[in-house]
Design an enzyme around this catalytic site. Structure first.
Site, PDB file in Angstrom:
ATOM      1  N   LYS A 120       0.837  -1.196   0.000  1.00  0.00           N
ATOM      2  CA  LYS A 120       0.000   0.000   0.000  1.00  0.00           C
ATOM      3  C   LYS A 120       0.877   1.253   0.000  1.00  0.00           C
ATOM      4  O   LYS A 120       0.709   2.139  -0.833  1.00  0.00           O
ATOM      5  CB  LYS A 120      -0.917   0.007   1.231  1.00  0.00           C
ATOM      6  CG  LYS A 120      -1.759  -1.245   1.427  1.00  0.00           C
ATOM      7  CD  LYS A 120      -2.764  -1.449   0.343  1.00  0.00           C
ATOM      8  CE  LYS A 120      -3.730  -2.578   0.660  1.00  0.00           C
ATOM      9  NZ  LYS A 120      -3.110  -3.910   0.795  1.00  0.00           N
ATOM     10  N   LYS A 155      -8.247   0.804   3.850  1.00  0.00           N
ATOM     11  CA  LYS A 155      -7.456  -0.396   3.579  1.00  0.00           C
ATOM     12  C   LYS A 155      -6.465  -0.644   4.713  1.00  0.00           C
ATOM     13  O   LYS A 155      -5.667   0.251   5.041  1.00  0.00           O
ATOM     14  CB  LYS A 155      -6.661  -0.247   2.271  1.00  0.00           C
ATOM     15  CG  LYS A 155      -7.496  -0.008   1.030  1.00  0.00           C
ATOM     16  CD  LYS A 155      -6.595   0.147  -0.188  1.00  0.00           C
ATOM     17  CE  LYS A 155      -7.372   0.332  -1.459  1.00  0.00           C
ATOM     18  NZ  LYS A 155      -6.478   0.470  -2.640  1.00  0.00           N
ATOM     19  N   ARG A 205      -5.174  -5.405 -13.266  1.00  0.00           N
ATOM     20  CA  ARG A 205      -3.882  -5.904 -12.800  1.00  0.00           C
ATOM     21  C   ARG A 205      -2.933  -5.920 -13.989  1.00  0.00           C
ATOM     22  O   ARG A 205      -3.189  -6.574 -15.000  1.00  0.00           O
ATOM     23  CB  ARG A 205      -4.043  -7.303 -12.213  1.00  0.00           C
ATOM     24  CG  ARG A 205      -2.748  -8.104 -12.002  1.00  0.00           C
ATOM     25  CD  ARG A 205      -1.737  -7.439 -11.074  1.00  0.00           C
ATOM     26  NE  ARG A 205      -2.253  -7.160  -9.754  1.00  0.00           N
ATOM     27  CZ  ARG A 205      -2.206  -8.011  -8.741  1.00  0.00           C
ATOM     28  NH1 ARG A 205      -1.687  -9.225  -8.914  1.00  0.00           N
ATOM     29  NH2 ARG A 205      -2.666  -7.662  -7.560  1.00  0.00           N
ATOM     30  N   ARG A 219     -10.195  -7.058 -13.709  1.00  0.00           N
ATOM     31  CA  ARG A 219     -10.943  -7.833 -12.720  1.00  0.00           C
ATOM     32  C   ARG A 219     -12.182  -7.045 -12.327  1.00  0.00           C
ATOM     33  O   ARG A 219     -12.077  -5.936 -11.810  1.00  0.00           O
ATOM     34  CB  ARG A 219     -10.063  -8.113 -11.496  1.00  0.00           C
ATOM     35  CG  ARG A 219      -8.768  -8.846 -11.838  1.00  0.00           C
ATOM     36  CD  ARG A 219      -7.801  -8.869 -10.680  1.00  0.00           C
ATOM     37  NE  ARG A 219      -7.415  -7.514 -10.282  1.00  0.00           N
ATOM     38  CZ  ARG A 219      -6.618  -7.242  -9.243  1.00  0.00           C
ATOM     39  NH1 ARG A 219      -6.137  -8.235  -8.508  1.00  0.00           N
ATOM     40  NH2 ARG A 219      -6.324  -6.003  -8.931  1.00  0.00           N
ATOM     41  N   ARG A 227     -15.277  -4.652  -4.281  1.00  0.00           N
ATOM     42  CA  ARG A 227     -13.934  -5.231  -4.372  1.00  0.00           C
ATOM     43  C   ARG A 227     -13.873  -6.168  -5.571  1.00  0.00           C
ATOM     44  O   ARG A 227     -14.751  -7.021  -5.750  1.00  0.00           O
ATOM     45  CB  ARG A 227     -13.582  -5.990  -3.096  1.00  0.00           C
ATOM     46  CG  ARG A 227     -13.529  -5.117  -1.850  1.00  0.00           C
ATOM     47  CD  ARG A 227     -13.335  -5.949  -0.598  1.00  0.00           C
ATOM     48  NE  ARG A 227     -14.432  -6.898  -0.408  1.00  0.00           N
ATOM     49  CZ  ARG A 227     -14.439  -7.860   0.504  1.00  0.00           C
ATOM     50  NH1 ARG A 227     -13.393  -8.005   1.304  1.00  0.00           N
ATOM     51  NH2 ARG A 227     -15.472  -8.663   0.622  1.00  0.00           N
ATOM     52  N   ASP A 267      -1.984  -2.376  -9.601  1.00  0.00           N
ATOM     53  CA  ASP A 267      -3.434  -2.309  -9.738  1.00  0.00           C
ATOM     54  C   ASP A 267      -3.825  -0.891 -10.096  1.00  0.00           C
ATOM     55  O   ASP A 267      -3.388   0.075  -9.442  1.00  0.00           O
ATOM     56  CB  ASP A 267      -4.116  -2.732  -8.443  1.00  0.00           C
ATOM     57  CG  ASP A 267      -3.823  -4.183  -8.075  1.00  0.00           C
ATOM     58  OD1 ASP A 267      -3.500  -4.969  -8.989  1.00  0.00           O
ATOM     59  OD2 ASP A 267      -3.918  -4.521  -6.881  1.00  0.00           O
ATOM     60  N   GLU A 275      -2.288   0.141  -6.066  1.00  0.00           N
ATOM     61  CA  GLU A 275      -1.313  -0.602  -5.274  1.00  0.00           C
ATOM     62  C   GLU A 275      -0.181  -1.072  -6.169  1.00  0.00           C
ATOM     63  O   GLU A 275      -0.333  -1.203  -7.390  1.00  0.00           O
ATOM     64  CB  GLU A 275      -1.965  -1.817  -4.597  1.00  0.00           C
ATOM     65  CG  GLU A 275      -3.017  -1.471  -3.568  1.00  0.00           C
ATOM     66  CD  GLU A 275      -3.600  -2.719  -2.896  1.00  0.00           C
ATOM     67  OE1 GLU A 275      -3.011  -3.813  -3.054  1.00  0.00           O
ATOM     68  OE2 GLU A 275      -4.633  -2.591  -2.230  1.00  0.00           O
ATOM     69  N   ASN A 277       2.118  -4.391  -6.060  1.00  0.00           N
ATOM     70  CA  ASN A 277       2.257  -5.693  -5.417  1.00  0.00           C
ATOM     71  C   ASN A 277       3.613  -6.296  -5.763  1.00  0.00           C
ATOM     72  O   ASN A 277       3.910  -6.547  -6.933  1.00  0.00           O
ATOM     73  CB  ASN A 277       1.133  -6.616  -5.896  1.00  0.00           C
ATOM     74  CG  ASN A 277      -0.238  -6.074  -5.541  1.00  0.00           C
ATOM     75  OD1 ASN A 277      -0.718  -6.243  -4.438  1.00  0.00           O
ATOM     76  ND2 ASN A 277      -0.858  -5.385  -6.493  1.00  0.00           N
TER      77      ASN A 277
END
Length: 308
Positions: A120, A155, A205, A219, A227, A267, A275, A277
């Site tokens: 994050k 979050k 993503r 997604r 979400r 993302d 984000e 990742n």
């Protein structure tokens, strides 16, 4: 080349969905040796890095050989693919992989960067590409930010796969009590971001390899849910990158390369970075299936080319 994958126990992995399984199988197809170990199998004997690892034939899934005590610097690549949470055991594993790196091993992603790039907080380095964002444990700060933005998403900084993410309106009854709950009475910071209605169209993503976007999947959240994470019921669909998304990737690339973040998943919602990742990014199987792109093979080929 010999590849060592540091990961969760092999019996927990679903090869039809798991990105690590895809990378292992691609390494085998490229003619490389594939080995596996869990974080608990890592050893430092003084400054000598070792692991009790098993040779594997991952395709078809899976044939496992007898464990051997192996020096880590004899592997051409060590993949740290243990899934979050980034807990005490995970952090100690990265310190042991530091020992391997000092001995000359190539660790992907770089252990020090796995520690410093919270998934994050790491995105804050590129806040100009993000929706308005606040990180704080102070209920008063979070309340004021929610009032300013009208609707926010909260979050947990250690969260994963969408777990614990909450959407809340500034006018919702009990906002203060909710903020006290998620911050554990003001003792724990959380991230608050302006809610982006564009999330109904999907959360993209994008998988970057050595800073270059090689694949992406959109997604979409299931009905009644905001979400879009696949783990909470989101469903993937084919997609292409927009010009803005390519600009975001270009903005991130120099930092990712300089800090040894070879395989990363970002993302993006409505053109806004959400984000970064770095621990164990997923999405390879979905990109391969929906976009007809041999992504795992491309990753291994890119690594082999950069290592030669």
């Amino acid at each position: 080349m010999r590849h060592l994958f540091v990961l969760d126990p092999l019996e927990r992995i679903n090869p039809a969905k798991d990105s690590t399984a895809a990378l292992m199988q691609a390494a085998q197809r490229a003619g490389h040796e594939v080995w596996a170990a869990t974080p608990a199998d890592l050893i430092a004997l003084g400054d000598e890095p070792l692991a009790v690892a098993v040779p594997v034939q991952p395709d078809p899934w899976i044939e496992i050989g007898e464990p051997e005590r192996c020096p880590l610097n004899r592997f051409g690549a060590i993949w740290m693919r243990k899934d979050p949470p980034v807990d005490e055991a995970y952090l100690y594993a990265t310190h042991l992989l530091d020992v391997a790196e000092r001995a000359g091993a190539l660790v992907l992603n770089r252990p020090a960067s796995l520690r410093s790039w919270n998934e994050k907080l790491g995105a804050l380095r590129f806040s100009r590409w993000m929706a308005p964002t606040l990180v704080s444990g102070r209920v008063s700060e979070l309340s004021a930010f929610a009032l300013e933005q009208e609707e926010v998403v909260l979050k947990p900084l250690g969260g994963r796969a969408g777990l614990g993410v909450v959407r809340v309106s500034a006018s919702a009854p009990g906002l203060g009590a909710l903020l006290e709950l998620v911050t554990e009475q003001g003792s724990l910071p959380v991230m608050a971001q302006r809610f982006l209605p564009a999330v109904t169209d999907g959360d993209k993503r994008i998988l970057l390899v050595d800073g270059e976007p090689l694949g992406a999947v959109n997604r979409k959240p299931k009905e009644g849910e905001f979400r879009s994470n696949l783990a909470v019921g989101g469903f993937p669909e084919a997609t292409e990158l927009t010009e803005r998304e390519r600009l975001i990737c270009e903005a991130l690339a120099p930092a990712l390369r300089s800090e040894g973040l070879f395989f990363v998943g970002i993302d993006v919602i409505g053109g806004m970075l959400s984000e970064i990742n770095v621990t164990s990014p997923t999405g390879i199987r979905e990109v391969e299936r929906l976009m007809n792109v041999p992504l795992a093979d491309m990753v291994i080929a890119r690594l082999s080319g950069s290592s030669s």
